[in-house]
Structures are given as C-alpha cells and as structure tokens.
Design an enzyme around this catalytic site. Structure first.
Site, short mmCIF file in Angstrom:
data_model
loop_
_atom_site.label_atom_id
_atom_site.label_comp_id
_atom_site.label_asym_id
_atom_site.label_seq_id
_atom_site.Cartn_x
_atom_site.Cartn_y
_atom_site.Cartn_z
N LYS A 1 0.87 -1.18 0.00
CA LYS A 1 0.00 0.00 0.00
C LYS A 1 0.91 1.22 0.00
O LYS A 1 1.69 1.43 0.93
CB LYS A 1 -0.92 0.00 1.22
CG LYS A 1 -2.05 1.02 1.11
CD LYS A 1 -3.06 0.87 2.26
CE LYS A 1 -4.23 1.83 2.10
NZ LYS A 1 -5.22 1.69 3.21
N LEU B 1 -9.76 -6.94 15.76
CA LEU B 1 -10.70 -6.26 16.66
C LEU B 1 -10.70 -4.79 16.29
O LEU B 1 -9.74 -4.06 16.57
CB LEU B 1 -10.29 -6.47 18.12
CG LEU B 1 -10.13 -7.94 18.55
CD1 LEU B 1 -9.72 -8.01 20.02
CD2 LEU B 1 -11.39 -8.73 18.30
N ASP B 2 -11.78 -4.34 15.65
CA ASP B 2 -11.85 -3.01 15.06
C ASP B 2 -12.88 -2.17 15.82
O ASP B 2 -14.09 -2.44 15.75
CB ASP B 2 -12.24 -3.14 13.59
CG ASP B 2 -12.23 -1.81 12.87
OD1 ASP B 2 -11.78 -0.81 13.45
OD2 ASP B 2 -12.69 -1.77 11.70
N SER C 1 -2.66 -2.69 16.08
CA SER C 1 -2.62 -2.70 14.61
C SER C 1 -1.86 -1.54 14.00
O SER C 1 -1.56 -1.56 12.81
CB SER C 1 -4.06 -2.70 14.07
OG SER C 1 -4.67 -1.44 14.32
N LYS D 1 -6.21 1.54 14.54
CA LYS D 1 -7.19 1.81 15.60
C LYS D 1 -7.32 0.67 16.60
O LYS D 1 -7.60 0.92 17.78
CB LYS D 1 -8.57 2.07 14.98
CG LYS D 1 -8.67 3.32 14.14
CD LYS D 1 -10.11 3.56 13.70
CE LYS D 1 -10.63 2.40 12.85
NZ LYS D 1 -12.05 2.61 12.43
N ASP E 1 -13.65 -8.93 13.29
CA ASP E 1 -13.52 -9.25 11.86
C ASP E 1 -12.71 -10.54 11.70
O ASP E 1 -11.51 -10.57 11.93
CB ASP E 1 -12.83 -8.09 11.15
CG ASP E 1 -12.75 -8.29 9.63
OD1 ASP E 1 -13.25 -9.34 9.15
OD2 ASP E 1 -12.21 -7.42 8.95
N LYS F 1 12.21 -15.24 44.22
CA LYS F 1 12.09 -13.82 43.91
C LYS F 1 12.27 -13.07 45.22
O LYS F 1 11.38 -13.04 46.05
CB LYS F 1 10.73 -13.49 43.27
CG LYS F 1 10.63 -12.04 42.83
CD LYS F 1 9.30 -11.74 42.21
CE LYS F 1 9.31 -10.33 41.62
NZ LYS F 1 9.69 -9.30 42.60
#
Length: 667
Positions: free
Chosen positions: A70, A164-165, A198, A201, A252, A381
């Site tokens: 792109k 996940l949009d 991503s 967004k 999606d 620890k």
C-alpha cells in the site's frame, strides 16, 4: 548500508544495501507529517532506516508470503490518496524474487521480500504498508517453476488472525476487553494467541495453526467471532454494517479467507504518525491504557526478542540482533544515507568504573510461556532492593552499590560494602538484591523502615555475574554465568521457616536454583513467605537495561474482597475521572477499615462503568472508621460504601495495607 557511490540523477543516490545497489531518491521527503501543529514529521530516510533495522524480526513473517504493497508516494498528509499495488512493474530490480498467482483467471506477479534490500526498495517507492495472507506459497512456486492457482487451492494457512476493530465511541480499551475474552476461548481449544496493536485503531490477535485447511480455518474464525459476540453482547459485534457498530468492537474474522490479506506484523501504517503493527504483551493488555507504538518504540522493544516468533516457520533471530542506529540524514542537507552500524547490546562491555543498567523481567503469562526445568532456571524472587555490585579489585577496597536507577546507595548499607574473602581480590560487576530480615522472614517492610531501631539484619543475595576480572560475561548464556557464580564460593541463601537466611561473611550470599517444576518452586517460596519465583531461560544472555521475556517473574497472588469508600481523582489521561479507588474491608456493624488504594488493572471502559456507579453515591462524610493517609484524604471523593469488588495483591503490610493491589472487577 554504505554511503553514496555516485550520482544517479537529480536528488538520487546509488546506495549499497548488503550485496545490492539501490537508487534512492529524496531522503528528506516528509512522509508522515505528524498529528500536532508544527510537528517536524518523519522522512523517507527514517522509514527506510526503520525497515532495515527491523528486518531481522520482520522478514521471517514475510517469508514465503506474497506481498501486496500500500503506497503513499507523496506521504500521508490529509488529501493524499494511497493505492494498493500487487503486480511488479518494469522498473523492479531483477534480483527481487517474484511469484505468479492466478486469481479468477487473472494472473498477478507479486514480490517476495526475502532480504533487507527488498524492504529498502519498497520503502523508497513509498510502499509504507506491507499486506500478506495467512498462508505461504509452495516451494515450487517460490522457485518460479510454476504459477499458483488460488481459486480452489488448499492453501493450508499456518496462522489465524482476528481483527478487533473499534467502532465510533470505543477505542483500544474496549478492544483489550474483547481480546482477553478471545484469549480464554482460544486457550480452551489449545491455541495460544499473541496480541498486536494494529498501528491504526484496533488490535489483531494471532495464533499458530497446523493441519487445518483454508475452509476449516475460516469456519473456526467465524465460530470464534460468533462466540465472542455471544459472550460480550454489549461490546462485541460480528456484523460488518457500519450503522450497527456504534459503541461496539467489530470482530472481523474474514481476513482468514484465502483471498484476503492483513497488514504484516512490524509493518508501518499509513497514518499521520509512523505507527507500527506491533506485538504487545498480555500484561499490557490486562493493564489497559494502551496507545499505538511509533517506529522508534518498536525498535527498542524488538531488541528483547519477537513475541510472535512461534508463528514464523524459520527461527527468528535472538534478542540483540536489532541494529542500534542508522542515523537519518540531516533534514535539508545532502549528506545522503549514512553507513549502517551494527552494535548489539550483548556486545556492550561493562565498565570497571561504571555499572550498567540491570536487566528486567517480564510478567508471567502461562498461556504464552511454558516454563520447564529443562530450559529454565528457577530462583526465589527476593523481596528487596535491586543493586548492581561493583567489586573493587583489591583486598582493602569497598564495593559500590548502584540502584536500578543508577543512584549510588552504598552509604545507606555500610554493613554490606566489604566483599567476603572469596571476592576480596576480584574486580567485576554482580547483580544482587538487598534484603532485610524480620524474625525468620525476608521483610520488605523491615527494609523500608531499616533506620528505625533496632536495625534489621541485612543480606546481599547475589544472583548473576556480569563481569569478572576484565571478562565481559553478558554475552554468555545464563547457564555459563551460573557456573561462574557457583565458583565464587559464596554461602548459599537457603531460607527455611524458623532459620531466616544464614549470616555469611559480610552478609553476602548466593541465590540458588530451586529444584523441580515451577509448581514445586512456588510451593517452596510460599513455605517461607516468599514473594514468588524468578524463571530465567538457561540460554538467555544478559541484556543491560532491557525487559526480556527470557526472564519471567511469577508472583504469589493473594485475593481480597473489598468495599469502595471513595476515589482519588485522575490526572493526565485519567483527568476528569477516577485515578484510583480507596478501599476498605467491612467489619462488624458499620466498621470499614481502610486497606489502601488500587490504581491498576482497569480498562478505560471499566473506569467509566465505575464512575457511573459511584457518582450517585457521593457524600461529604468519610466512610472509613480507621485513618486514611493525608495525601489521599485531602483530595478524596467519598461515597457510600455500597460497591464491592475484588483485588489481587502481593501481601499485607504490617500496618494492614494491601501491597501492589490490582483490580480484578466488581464482586
């Protein structure tokens, strides 16, 4: 990447990248103008620089995949329109491998990006984003021996991706909530997934697949999306229609179709800022408050290794192969593209006069890390102060103690500055923990209040050797460094209930390996009131100043049911909302004992829900019947104690306050 080898037209330069010569133009051209007024922007040179430096972890994810580019040849400023490019044009260098793929009787010739020079060539053409499918080409197609007919082909995807949009009114916080639910669903069927912000967004979730055909993978992804929408009906949606997506996260799953592509992990995105599709940890997802990451942030994180390495068919390079810097040319100048330098962190020597920054550990995600005794060393620890110890190299010298932040702290612990006899003549740098004893237990509270009489016994527990007598050991595996530590002949720190820690000469001890499985080690730690276990890969190098997944801290987690008695207003990103909750535990009658505050473990959506619950409960009176510290009480918003929740925490302080509390949710 070597400097210019001669002119190649106005504003162009012939540049060597590995074995290739590239024609690069307009290095000072701003491709990413920035989102703030007056921003300096990010240039083409900086984009190329990123792709060259990230190549060791990016190329394995492109290996064998056709790449759709792109392009933003004039940059990403408002009004500039990008376009997708599949076919190679006549100007493509002969050395770029290619593959012919038939789509619906139309054949496209795609590039295969297999080396650094190919990434630089793409970036030179303004190909900011690199999109790939979830399957790889057969070897005969990669070799150019035949075309690949995609229609009807069994592409055998090797990974699953769920996008996940976020729709209008929601953001990354809500995507994190859906991601956590998706992780549980995937784990239930034996899949471990890795989150990737991503760069645009939302969040992508990747999982490795094997022995599934394209149709099966696509059907599984659709079923997963449907299950998420059923589990989170008020937040997740599978319908693509934009009018339905207000306040929802669109799950999606369609990018698992063999004909679809997704932006590759580590690809830059075509936004105003040079954001990247960047792997994240589940610890970050759980904490919330995420933002997208820029190219320089991703380069720094990638030096610790690739969280997506398991998805690559060929081994990804170990940490520290990311290049330190390829300084971009000065803006407006004609210096061209600079020579590339390789400076891995592991090769950085420690100094006899200066302590490096300590290596840091990651949080434990049992779905992402399989801790086995064969590959990992397990240790206590220690609940104390981290210190790097600089040995003087002479019998009459005092050691230096340097804190994690680089502060000299030896004056605070004078009883620990004399090296024991086995180390009296050595010079070097050790990694250690300063701990205090309260009775038979290691006590962080006692360490914090050590100046209040009587002063508690102190110990210096050594667990790593960075340098010894001029030999830099940071590039050696942990197993070899552990042998060096053992040869120093320090007394072993073996805490046991009723015994505390042995005195040792000068209070110096060596931290031992714990035998058995992780469960065995945790049980041993719990038996002596320890904070948890450190798990370290036996092949891990020491990475000064880096947080690495090769070191993992596994803490004991206590749980408590609490009552919210108020909140402290937020600042910065949380301004106008809740910064932290003020917590109590209910007793008889109206008694509400103050037990501390909690400001972590929230998503943005959870904070919004809590604010909506608590606002109607505001009142002027402090509901706690025990004192609240002045810094909290002065700014507190008090509420009627009607909302209950659950927290996890490390331990109780002696004065009855939760240590390191983390919000789990409403009870």
């Amino acid at each position: 990447m070597a400097g210019s080898t001669g002119g190649a037209g106005r504003g162009a330069q012939a540049v060597r990248v590995g074995e290739r010569t590239l024609r690069l133009t307009n290095p000072d051209k701003v491709l990413f103008p920035g989102s703030e007024p007056g921003a300096l922007g990010t240039t083409k040179a900086e984009l190329i620089d990123y792709y060259l430096r990230i190549a060791p972890v990016l190329l394995p994810h492109l290996d064998g995949r056709i790449v759709t580019r792109k392009r933003w040849p004039h940059g990403t400023a408002e009004g500039q329109q990008p376009f997708f490019t599949k076919n190679l044009d006549s100007g493509t260098p002969d050395w770029v491998p290619r593959a012919a793929v038939v789509h619906h009787q139309r054949t496209n010739t795609y590039p295969l990006l297999e080396e650094e020079a190919a990434l630089a060539w793409c970036a030179q053409l303004g190909s900011i984003e690199l999109h790939v499918p979830q399957w790889r080409l057969p070897e005969v197609v990669r070799a150019g021996e035949e075309s690949f007919v995609l229609d009807g082909a069994d592409t055998r995807p090797d990974r699953l991706v769920v996008d996940l949009d976020p729709g209008p009114g929601v953001g990354l916080g809500e995507c994190c909530e859906v991601a956590l639910a998706a992780r549980e669903l995937m784990a239930a069927v034996g899949l471990t997934c890795v989150p990737v912000t991503s760069g645009s967004k939302g969040i992508h979730l990747y999982a490795h697949l094997q022995d599934l055909g394209a149709a099966e993978a696509s059907a599984f992804a659709a079923e997963l999306a449907s299950s998420l929408a059923s589990e989170l009906p008020r937040l997740a949606i599978v319908q693509m229609k934009r009018s339905l997506r207000e306040g929802k996260v669109f799950v999606d799953h369609t990018q698992n179709n063999a004909a679809k592509t997704t932006v590759s992990p580590y690809s830059v995105r075509g936004r105003l800022e040079p954001w990247v599709a960047a792997p994240r940890t589940w610890e970050e997802i759980e904490a919330g408050g995420l933002g997208q990451l820029r190219i320089e942030e991703v380069l720094e994180r990638a030096a610790d290794g690739d969280p997506l390495a398991a998805l690559a068919p060929t081994p990804t390079p170990p940490p520290n192969t990311i290049r330190e810097a390829v300084v971009p040319p000065p803006r407006g100048g004609s210096a061209g593209f600079p020579a590339r330098t390789t400076s891995p962190v592991a090769a950085r020597p420690t100094s006899r006069r200066r302590a490096p920054e300590p290596m840091l550990a990651s949080g434990y995600d049992p779905l992402a890390v399989d801790i086995t005794p064969q590959r990992w060393r397990l240790e206590h620890k220690w609940d104390g102060y981290r210190a790097l110890v600089v040995l003087p190299g002479r019998p009459d010298g005092a050691a230096r103690l340097v804190s994690r932040t680089g502060r000299e702290i030896g004056a605070e612990f004078p009883e620990l500055l004399t090296p024991p006899e086995p180390l009296a003549s050595h010079e070097g740098v050790l990694d250690a923990e300063i701990v205090a004893l309260a009775g038979d237990q290691v006590s962080f509270h006692a360490l914090q209040h050590r100046d209040s009489p009587p002063r508690p016994p102190l110990r210096l527990v050594v667990f790593d050797v960075l340098e010894l007598d001029g030999v830099d050991l940071t590039g050696q595996p942990l197993a070899a460094r552990a042998e060096v530590l053992s040869a120093l002949d320090l007394p072993t720190a073996l805490p046991a209930r009723g015994e505390g820690l042995p005195e040792g000469e000068g209070g110096w001890l060596a931290s031992p390996a714990l035998p058995g499985s992780l469960a065995d080690a945790l049980e041993a730690s719990h038996a002596v009131g320890g904070e948890g276990v450190m798990a370290k890969r036996l092949d891990s190098r020491y990475l000064p100043g880096r947080r690495s997944p090769a070191w993992v801290k596994v803490k004991h987690q206590a749980e408590a049911r609490v009552v919210v008695g108020g909140w402290r207003p937020g600042q910065g990103r949380r301004e106008g909302g809740i910064g932290s909750l003020l917590l109590g535990i209910a007793g008889e009658g109206d008694h509400l004992r103050y037990v501390g505050k909690v400001g972590t473990g929230f998503t943005d959506a959870e904070l919004d829900r809590l604010l909506a619950l608590l606002e109607p409960l505001r009142e002027d009176a402090n509901p706690f019947t025990t004192p609240v510290p002045d810094p909290e009480a002065r700014v507190a918003v008090w509420v009627r104690p009607e909302v209950t929740g659950e927290v996890t925490f490390d331990s109780w302080t002696p004065d009855g306050v939760l240590r390191a509390a983390r919000w789990r949710g409403l009870a």
